[in-house]
Design a protein around this motif. Sequence first.
Motif, mmCIF file in Angstrom:
data_model
loop_
_atom_site.group_PDB
_atom_site.id
_atom_site.type_symbol
_atom_site.label_atom_id
_atom_site.label_comp_id
_atom_site.label_asym_id
_atom_site.label_seq_id
_atom_site.Cartn_x
_atom_site.Cartn_y
_atom_site.Cartn_z
ATOM 1 N N LEU A 357 41.182 6.110 51.084
ATOM 2 C CA LEU A 357 39.956 6.352 51.849
ATOM 3 C C LEU A 357 40.288 6.896 53.230
ATOM 4 O O LEU A 357 39.554 7.735 53.776
ATOM 5 C CB LEU A 357 39.147 5.063 51.968
ATOM 6 N N GLY A 358 41.383 6.445 53.803
ATOM 7 C CA GLY A 358 41.803 6.926 55.115
ATOM 8 C C GLY A 358 42.729 8.121 55.049
ATOM 9 O O GLY A 358 42.629 9.052 55.860
ATOM 10 N N HIS A 359 43.642 8.111 54.065
ATOM 11 C CA HIS A 359 44.600 9.217 53.900
ATOM 12 C C HIS A 359 44.732 9.491 52.405
ATOM 13 O O HIS A 359 45.278 8.659 51.666
ATOM 14 C CB HIS A 359 45.961 8.865 54.501
ATOM 15 N N ILE A 360 44.308 10.646 51.975
ATOM 16 C CA ILE A 360 44.265 10.947 50.547
ATOM 17 C C ILE A 360 45.658 11.010 49.935
ATOM 18 O O ILE A 360 45.819 10.896 48.715
ATOM 19 C CB ILE A 360 43.511 12.280 50.305
ATOM 20 N N ARG A 361 46.691 11.138 50.764
ATOM 21 C CA ARG A 361 48.059 11.227 50.250
ATOM 22 C C ARG A 361 48.502 9.921 49.567
ATOM 23 O O ARG A 361 49.522 9.887 48.886
ATOM 24 C CB ARG A 361 49.027 11.599 51.369
ATOM 25 N N HIS A 362 47.740 8.838 49.759
ATOM 26 C CA HIS A 362 48.073 7.574 49.107
ATOM 27 C C HIS A 362 47.520 7.489 47.687
ATOM 28 O O HIS A 362 47.740 6.477 47.010
ATOM 29 C CB HIS A 362 47.532 6.404 49.929
ATOM 30 N N LEU A 363 46.818 8.510 47.235
ATOM 31 C CA LEU A 363 46.251 8.496 45.886
ATOM 32 C C LEU A 363 47.296 8.241 44.798
ATOM 33 O O LEU A 363 47.044 7.456 43.871
ATOM 34 C CB LEU A 363 45.509 9.809 45.614
ATOM 35 N N PRO A 364 48.474 8.868 44.836
ATOM 36 C CA PRO A 364 49.467 8.597 43.776
ATOM 37 C C PRO A 364 49.876 7.134 43.676
ATOM 38 O O PRO A 364 50.134 6.636 42.579
ATOM 39 C CB PRO A 364 50.655 9.493 44.161
ATOM 40 N N PHE A 365 49.938 6.430 44.801
ATOM 41 C CA PHE A 365 50.281 5.006 44.741
ATOM 42 C C PHE A 365 49.196 4.228 44.000
ATOM 43 O O PHE A 365 49.500 3.332 43.202
ATOM 44 C CB PHE A 365 50.454 4.445 46.157
ATOM 45 N N PHE A 366 47.948 4.568 44.256
ATOM 46 C CA PHE A 366 46.841 3.936 43.540
ATOM 47 C C PHE A 366 46.936 4.250 42.054
ATOM 48 O O PHE A 366 46.767 3.369 41.203
ATOM 49 C CB PHE A 366 45.519 4.420 44.129
ATOM 50 N N ALA A 367 47.234 5.504 41.714
ATOM 51 C CA ALA A 367 47.323 5.899 40.309
ATOM 52 C C ALA A 367 48.427 5.136 39.585
ATOM 53 O O ALA A 367 48.255 4.688 38.445
ATOM 54 C CB ALA A 367 47.561 7.408 40.205
ATOM 55 N N ILE A 368 49.573 4.964 40.232
ATOM 56 C CA ILE A 368 50.693 4.250 39.607
ATOM 57 C C ILE A 368 50.354 2.777 39.422
ATOM 58 O O ILE A 368 50.592 2.195 38.344
ATOM 59 C CB ILE A 368 51.968 4.417 40.457
ATOM 60 N N ALA A 369 49.791 2.142 40.452
ATOM 61 C CA ALA A 369 49.405 0.736 40.330
ATOM 62 C C ALA A 369 48.340 0.562 39.251
ATOM 63 O O ALA A 369 48.376 -0.395 38.468
ATOM 64 C CB ALA A 369 48.892 0.223 41.672
ATOM 65 N N PHE A 370 47.403 1.496 39.182
ATOM 66 C CA PHE A 370 46.389 1.481 38.120
ATOM 67 C C PHE A 370 47.062 1.535 36.755
ATOM 68 O O PHE A 370 46.699 0.797 35.827
ATOM 69 C CB PHE A 370 45.446 2.675 38.303
ATOM 70 N N GLY A 371 48.049 2.412 36.602
ATOM 71 C CA GLY A 371 48.722 2.561 35.322
ATOM 72 C C GLY A 371 49.419 1.297 34.858
ATOM 73 O O GLY A 371 49.442 0.988 33.664
ATOM 74 N N PHE A 372 49.974 0.544 35.780
ATOM 75 C CA PHE A 372 50.669 -0.692 35.417
ATOM 76 C C PHE A 372 49.700 -1.823 35.100
ATOM 77 O O PHE A 372 49.933 -2.610 34.187
ATOM 78 C CB PHE A 372 51.600 -1.124 36.558
ATOM 79 N N TRP A 373 48.605 -1.929 35.854
ATOM 80 C CA TRP A 373 47.817 -3.158 35.844
ATOM 81 C C TRP A 373 46.440 -3.059 35.191
ATOM 82 O O TRP A 373 45.890 -4.089 34.807
ATOM 83 C CB TRP A 373 47.648 -3.664 37.279
ATOM 84 N N MET A 374 45.884 -1.874 35.026
ATOM 85 C CA MET A 374 44.502 -1.811 34.574
ATOM 86 C C MET A 374 44.285 -1.484 33.096
ATOM 87 O O MET A 374 43.323 -1.985 32.493
ATOM 88 C CB MET A 374 43.713 -0.802 35.416
ATOM 89 N N PRO A 375 45.092 -0.646 32.444
ATOM 90 C CA PRO A 375 44.786 -0.253 31.062
ATOM 91 C C PRO A 375 44.608 -1.420 30.093
ATOM 92 O O PRO A 375 43.814 -1.326 29.149
ATOM 93 C CB PRO A 375 45.986 0.616 30.662
ATOM 94 N N ALA A 376 45.317 -2.527 30.288
ATOM 95 C CA ALA A 376 45.178 -3.657 29.384
ATOM 96 C C ALA A 376 43.765 -4.256 29.432
ATOM 97 O O ALA A 376 43.347 -4.946 28.514
ATOM 98 C CB ALA A 376 46.203 -4.738 29.738
#
Length: 377
Positions: A357-376
């Motif tokens: 929300l503050g710096h869009i460059r952090h989007l990949p970190f969100f995507a990686i954390a999402f990949g580990f923790w959310m699909p289940a």
Amino acid sequence: MTAGGCDHDGTFHHHRFTDTTSLTRQIAAAVCDDLVSAKLLDREVADSILAQHHTVEAANNSMPGWLHWGVIILLQLSCALLLSWRTVDADLWGHIQYGQDWLSTGTLTATAAHTFTTPDHPWINHENLFELAVACGHRWFGGQGLMLGKCLLGLLLLNFIGWRLQRQGLSGLSASLCLLPVAAGLAEYWQIRPQLFSFVLFAALIWLFEFSGRDGARLRRLWLAIPLLIVWTNSHGGVLAGICVFAAWVTLTVAHQFLQFRRIPPWMLVEASSLITAAVGTLFVNPYGAALPRWYAVSLSAPRPEVSEWAGLLEGGPAAIIYAVLAVLTAVGLLLSSRPRSPVETILLVSIAAQPLGHIRHLPFFAIAFGFWMPAH
């Protein structure tokens, strides 16, 4: 056919399987029954696991093998296309040149030798290991080899996440499908830049959290993160985000321990404090000592309106759409999932999701954390 299971009191049970349902389904039910009887698993969790197992089994049985693998290959190629972003970073020549200078002379350049106006200015380089890697890659494989290696590294990262998802109970097809939004979140930023090391090392850090477990007694395994953070310190400034996430995980683990047992053993406080102190201390393990953290403080305190990646979410262009998709999927998963949710993972994921929300460059970190923790979910 019979199969057995042992209760916590040592009693051995036999489960008689019939031909009315699949053998694997009955084995899964038998194992869950034994775990519930041994009080190692809640009945609600067991029912959730069985329901997911039945869904995956039904999906696999309804799809021909050739189609199943064909769809997986198609999804993998789609991820490869997203990771083949062809924009070349304007600083790439410099990264390669600095690495080649190190290889040629055997020492790090002490001054800004490749500038026209201040060649004698002291040079503090926080990306040495990345530049050494791309210099070697360019020398051995050329520019095309670097582009191919970038794509293969991305696929390796995604499939590592996919492997973790399959260990959580997802089918290969479901795991591959869940990798698409992760690849989309990485795509625009998956270039031959030092950020690549940050993304890979961040994924390694998330895996280390899973490896350490959610039990406070396993904090000692997190000491493995210290050498990882040292490598990260000498590769890219994203290490600051990594240290913050690491400190948050340790703190949340201790807090969760307190909420569960209403007490925190003194040794846990000592170890948690030592871990966080050591993580911050990795910033000083570099060729420049304390000069590098001071440079970070000065560099990050100045606004960067000329750098598009430092812009907020609403100025992020297409990346804002990808963020919205990941955010909606996260919210739906957290609200509607019948599976148990880890409060530590949930709080940390929401915190990471707030950073773009503050710096869009952090989007990949969100995507990686999402990949580990959310699909289940």
